[in-house]
Write a protein that holds these residues in place. Structure first.
Motif, PDB file in Angstrom:
ATOM      1  N   GLN A   1       0.808  -1.212   0.000  1.00 27.27           N
ATOM      2  CA  GLN A   1       0.000   0.000   0.000  1.00 27.27           C
ATOM      3  C   GLN A   1       0.847   1.271   0.000  1.00 27.27           C
ATOM      4  OE1 GLN A   1      -2.689  -0.326   3.317  1.00 27.27           O
ATOM      5  NE2 GLN A   1      -3.966  -1.880   2.336  1.00 27.27           N
ATOM      6  N   SER A   2       1.979   1.235   0.703  1.00 29.77           N
ATOM      7  CA  SER A   2       2.826   2.419   0.773  1.00 29.77           C
ATOM      8  C   SER A   2       4.243   2.004   1.124  1.00 29.77           C
ATOM      9  CB  SER A   2       2.302   3.390   1.833  1.00 29.77           C
ATOM     10  OG  SER A   2       2.503   2.857   3.137  1.00 29.77           O
ATOM     11  N   GLY A   3       5.158   2.998   1.065  1.00 30.38           N
ATOM     12  CA  GLY A   3       6.535   2.725   1.438  1.00 30.38           C
ATOM     13  C   GLY A   3       6.673   2.322   2.888  1.00 30.38           C
ATOM     14  N   LEU A   4       5.761   2.781   3.744  1.00 28.86           N
ATOM     15  CA  LEU A   4       5.818   2.450   5.165  1.00 28.86           C
ATOM     16  C   LEU A   4       5.457   0.993   5.424  1.00 28.86           C
ATOM     17  CD1 LEU A   4       4.157   5.655   6.692  1.00 28.86           C
ATOM     18  CD2 LEU A   4       6.594   5.090   6.598  1.00 28.86           C
ATOM     19  N   THR A   5       4.522   0.456   4.622  1.00 30.35           N
ATOM     20  CA  THR A   5       4.091  -0.932   4.840  1.00 30.35           C
ATOM     21  C   THR A   5       4.885  -1.927   3.991  1.00 30.35           C
ATOM     22  OG1 THR A   5       2.375  -0.771   3.124  1.00 30.35           O
ATOM     23  CG2 THR A   5       1.751  -0.156   5.371  1.00 30.35           C
ATOM     24  N   TRP A   6       5.648  -1.415   3.048  1.00 26.81           N
ATOM     25  CA  TRP A   6       6.365  -2.296   2.121  1.00 26.81           C
ATOM     26  C   TRP A   6       7.494  -3.051   2.823  1.00 26.81           C
ATOM     27  CZ3 TRP A   6       4.937  -2.108  -3.227  1.00 26.81           C
ATOM     28  CH2 TRP A   6       5.616  -3.029  -4.028  1.00 26.81           C
ATOM     29  N   GLY A   7       8.139  -2.396   3.771  1.00 31.44           N
ATOM     30  CA  GLY A   7       9.225  -3.052   4.497  1.00 31.44           C
ATOM     31  C   GLY A   7      10.554  -2.999   3.759  1.00 31.44           C
ATOM     32  N   PHE A   8      11.536  -3.718   4.304  1.00 30.78           N
ATOM     33  CA  PHE A   8      12.903  -3.712   3.770  1.00 30.78           C
ATOM     34  C   PHE A   8      13.315  -5.142   3.431  1.00 30.78           C
ATOM     35  CE2 PHE A   8      12.335   0.106   6.129  1.00 30.78           C
ATOM     36  CZ  PHE A   8      13.081   1.077   5.460  1.00 30.78           C
TER      37      PHE A   8
END
Length: 246
Positions: free
Chosen positions: A150-157
């Protein structure tokens, strides 16, 4: 009697023939995927990483190419947060950025978790912005794992390897005092930690002979303290920022 036996044999032959036709050869066992290893020699000691091309093929290929190109030689660990992670792979010892190749797609949804000792791709706000930077998790950082796209915050590393030797060196780097230096307002280890070389195990590159044989006496340094378990953040305290690319 002979006719009856002959007839029974004729009836049995098609069944045997059919069984032979329907029997398939056993499938060959899948070949094991080679997990390459990379040794980084730093001013604090050596660290060996095992990489997982079966889980993160693009991230591993990207990292190996930088290693083989000698890109990491002379770069530094520019960001150290004890109880969280150590990050490096882009800045030279004078803290100027090196020119990188194009960014790679994120592989954070590969099922690997950001556990202590794992190696992951550092990136900016765009999940697909990872280039040469990497970080090593000092603790289990599950909040850095993939949740959704959904977003860069939820995408993870994206995790693509782990430390198999030298985690004590990583902990020693983490325990160094930090300061503001160059373009960074903090978290730069003091003394700065330099990656002298990085090589794929079995593909070690020849090193040029030193210009002079005179050796400079080493200055004894105070042993770094053992890292302690970070205290829980107090109410209202700002959370530590996630690993990021410049």
């Amino acid at each position: 009697m002979l006719k009856a036996v002959f007839a029974s044999l004729l009836l049995a032959l098609p069944a045997v023939s059919m069984a032979q036709q329907t029997t398939k050869p056993a499938a060959p066992a899948p070949a094991s995927v080679d997990h390459p290893r990379v040794v980084m020699r730093t001013t604090q000691g050596d660290v060996t990483f095992e990489l997982f091309p079966d889980k993160a093929p693009k991230s591993v290929a990207n990292f190996l190419q930088y290693v083989r190109d000698g890109f990491y030689d002379g770069t530094v660990f520019h960001r150290v947060v004890n109880g969280y992670m150590v990050q490096g792979g882009l800045y030279s010892r004078d803290l100027t950025q090196r020119r990188t190749r194009a960014a790679i797609p994120s592989e954070a949804d590969n099922g690997l978790s950001n556990l202590r000792g794992t190696l992951a791709v550092a990136r900016g706000g765009d999940p697909n912005s990872g280039t040469a930077q990497f970080f090593v998790n000092l603790v289990d950082n599950r909040r850095l794992d993939y949740v959704s796209n959904q977003s860069g915050l939820t995408w993870g590393f994206a995790v693509f390897g782990k430390v198999v030797s030298g985690m004590d060196v990583v902990d020693k780097i983490a325990a160094l005092p930090t300061r503001a230096q160059g373009p960074f307002v903090g978290d730069v280890p003091n003394p700065i930690v330099i990656i002298d070389s990085a090589n794929v195990v079995g593909e070690e590159r020849a090193r040029p002979a030193p210009a002079s044989t005179s050796a400079t006496p080493a200055t004894p340094t105070k042993a770094a303290p053992e890292p302690t378990k970070p205290a829980a953040p107090k109410k209202g305290e700002k959370k530590t920022a996630a690993p990021k690319a410049a």
